[in-house]
Scaffold this active site. Structure first.
Site: not given
Ligand code: GLY
Length: 577
Positions: A119, A388, A406, A408, A459
């Site tokens: 992340r 995503t 992703t 996002n 997330s």
């Molecule tokens: N950006 C979408 C998530 O991480 O949930």
């Protein structure tokens, strides 16, 4: 077979775009997922693909083929997942990325399981209120569009680390298909062309010269060559993660940030670290689920939902008032906890054991009135973003990988890095930029997910692996769609193991979504009859029909091999051998 690519390559569905269009130009808005799936997203033929040895299902048939190619060269599922991940950055720039992040869930045939969390993190110069206009006290859209919207990317660190620990081939070999696709180009399909036509962010930034030559979006049938991206991928292939986080690529990224008012520095890039974590292991009626722990909320929220539902045996039939009500009430309770209590475990104490315990689920289930909707209590907080992409991989030995990654929003922040050739994420919007205020997906989140330098934003990604009662892999699945990731992934799993659907039917089945706030049950056409809708309203549910919910890609083990199914509402391909 690889030639199956030709059968899936031209998808008919609007892949679209989105969220970004809606975010353009200032005011923050919440976005209906139907928008990103193409407004009135329709089901299209997503033929289930059978293969004896290995399978990849993703939102790009070319990226799936890259993974299958690597397995045919002797690679395992992790090699193939990394090959697919880098290829998605080339062929699916909407969400595939090296400028974003994700989560990879790995189950090896020898019994080892692991997840890697790559992340993004908040830059060191980030501040809690950086997106609040000091004059008005209102949120700006700077967490969504432009240079300030990006977290420090994790994708390259995560994929190279996963390969080093669980892969079997050298990085350069695994990245070769992605480099070839970038250097030699590929033919833009209808999904990418449509996505570019719907996009309103990229034309504001440097990537416009590549994706909008002469001011017009690339048309289907055009060959897209990405020479700068090819060079970046070659550098990573030669130097590993250091080729991204230091050196010329890092210089290009930081220079672009400095020119555009962004805050990511060389120090941020050097400090980035992907984290190995232990998957959440839960059970549902004798099956085992391996799901994603924080910094994603996906695994906890799925586990909590399914633990609640397990208290009701048998569940009412699919599409009935009883089933829809119970599913909604279970999601409501799990999302209330999610939105308030979850955040990066390095910064907040996450009550993981409590939220995933069967005893806790029993107490929540006991609070469900079988005849009336519960009202979600007013929240102290706000939301979650998009776009995503999920891909699933299985190899001939039975190793499997479930990955969600992703930027996002579609094309992330819209900021494209000249000389390096990739889009940056707008993941900072996944923080509760102003706890209590809904984000672009209407999620209301709390202090646990407030912005802190170095912190991972919460997330919803939920790459999931389901094992049968003998411990053998049954399903590899996950989805894109912000908070709808959690509900869709849960529903696909329930459809298979509770309602006994084939994977193709489970993915096609109309979906429901409830995220506690807004207190609305969103549903796709066909989810239930008019009579059931009347009953649900009479029970106190507020209903909203929506054009399409989330975007999943899955694989199921069957006798003699694997079935792969790509999202029937979108583009992509399942490719096996
Ligand atoms: N950006 C979408 C998530 O991480 O949930």
């Amino acid at each position: 077979m690889l030639n199956r690519v030709s059968r899936v390559a031209l998808s008919l569905v609007a892949l679209a775009l989105i969220v970004t269009a809606c975010r353009h130009g200032g005011a923050r808005q919440t976005v209906d997922i139907g928008t990103y799936l193409g407004g009135e997203a329709k089901l299209v033929a997503a033929e289930p693909v059978f293969a004896e040895h290995g399978m990849v299902a993703s939102n790009s048939a070319l990226a799936s083929a890259a993974g299958a190619e690597i397995m045919q060269q002797g690679g395992n599922a992790v090699d193939a997942a990394v090959a697919t991940g880098f290829a998605l950055a080339v062929t699916y720039p909407f969400a595939g990325n090296i400028g974003g992040g994700g989560f990879m869930n790995i189950a090896m045939a020898d019994g080892r399981t692991a997840v890697i969390d790559y992340r993004e993190i908040a830059p060191l110069a980030a501040t809690r209120d950086m997106y609040v206009d000091p004059a008005t006290g209102k949120l700006t859209n700077k967490s969504v569009v432009g240079h300030l919207a990006s977290g420090v990317p994790g994708a390259v660190a995560g994929m190279t680390e996963a390969l080093a620990k669980y892969g079997s081939l050298p990085l350069a070999k695994v990245m070769a298909p992605a480099i070839r696709l970038a250097r030699e180009g590929f033919v833009v399909d209808s999904a990418l062309a449509r996505s570019l036509r719907g996009n309103r962010i990229v034309p504001q930034f440097a990537g416009k010269t590549l994706f909008y030559p002469n001011g017009e979006p690339l048309a289907a049938g055009t060959r897209l060559v990405q020479a700068e991206l090819a060079r970046t991928l070659e550098t990573i292939a030669a130097k590993g993660a250091a080729g991204f986080y230091t050196g010329e690529v890092a210089d290009a990224l930081v220079a672009k940030m400095q020119r555009g008012g962004g805050i990511i520095t060389h120090e941020d890039l050097k400090r980035y670290k992907a984290e190995w974590r232990t998957p959440i292991r839960s059970t549902y009626r004798g099956y085992t689920l391996l799901t994603m722990p924080p910094a994603s909320s996906g695994g906890i929220t799925m586990t909590e939902t399914m633990n609640i539902l397990e208290q009701f045996a048998p569940l009412p039939r699919f599409g009935s008032t009883g089933y829809t009500h119970l599913l909604t009430e279970a999601f409501r309770r799990a999302f209330i906890d999610r939105n308030e209590k979850l955040g990066d475990p390095a910064f907040v104490k996450v009550p993981l054991d409590q939220l995933t315990s069967k005893t806790y689920a029993k107490s929540l289930a006991a609070g469900i009135d079988r005849t009336h909707a519960t009202k979600t209590p007013a929240f102290k907080v706000a939301a979650e973003p998009e776009h995503t992409t999920h891909y699933s991989v299985a190899d001939a030995k039975g190793n499997v990988v479930s990955t969600t990654t992703t930027l996002n929003g579609g094309y992330g922040s819209g900021v494209w890095i000249p000389r390096a050739g990739f889009f940056m994420n707008n993941e900072m919007d996944d923080f509760a930029a102003q706890p209590g205020t809904p984000n672009m997906f209407g999620l209301v989140q709390g202090e646990a997910n407030a912005i802190v330098p170095g912190k991972r934003m919460l997330s919803a990604m939920a790459p999931t692996i389901v094992l049968d009662s003998e411990g053998k892999v049954l399903l590899v699945v996950g989805a894109a769609g912000g908070p709808r990731i959690i509900t869709t992934t849960t529903e696909v799993v329930l459809n298979v193991i509770e309602h006994r659907m084939s994977l193709a039917d489970a993915m096609r089945a109309p979906r429901l979504h409830h995220q506690s706030l807004p207190d609305t049950l969103r549903y796709e056409d066909g989810a239930f009859s008019d009579a059931v809708a009347d009953s649900l309203r009479a029970m106190g549910h507020s209903l909203q029909r929506t054009g399409g919910l989330a975007n999943a890609n899955g694989i199921m083990r069957v006798n003699g091999g694997w079935i792969g199914v790509r999202e029937p509402r979108s583009s992509g391909g399942a490719v096996g051998y």
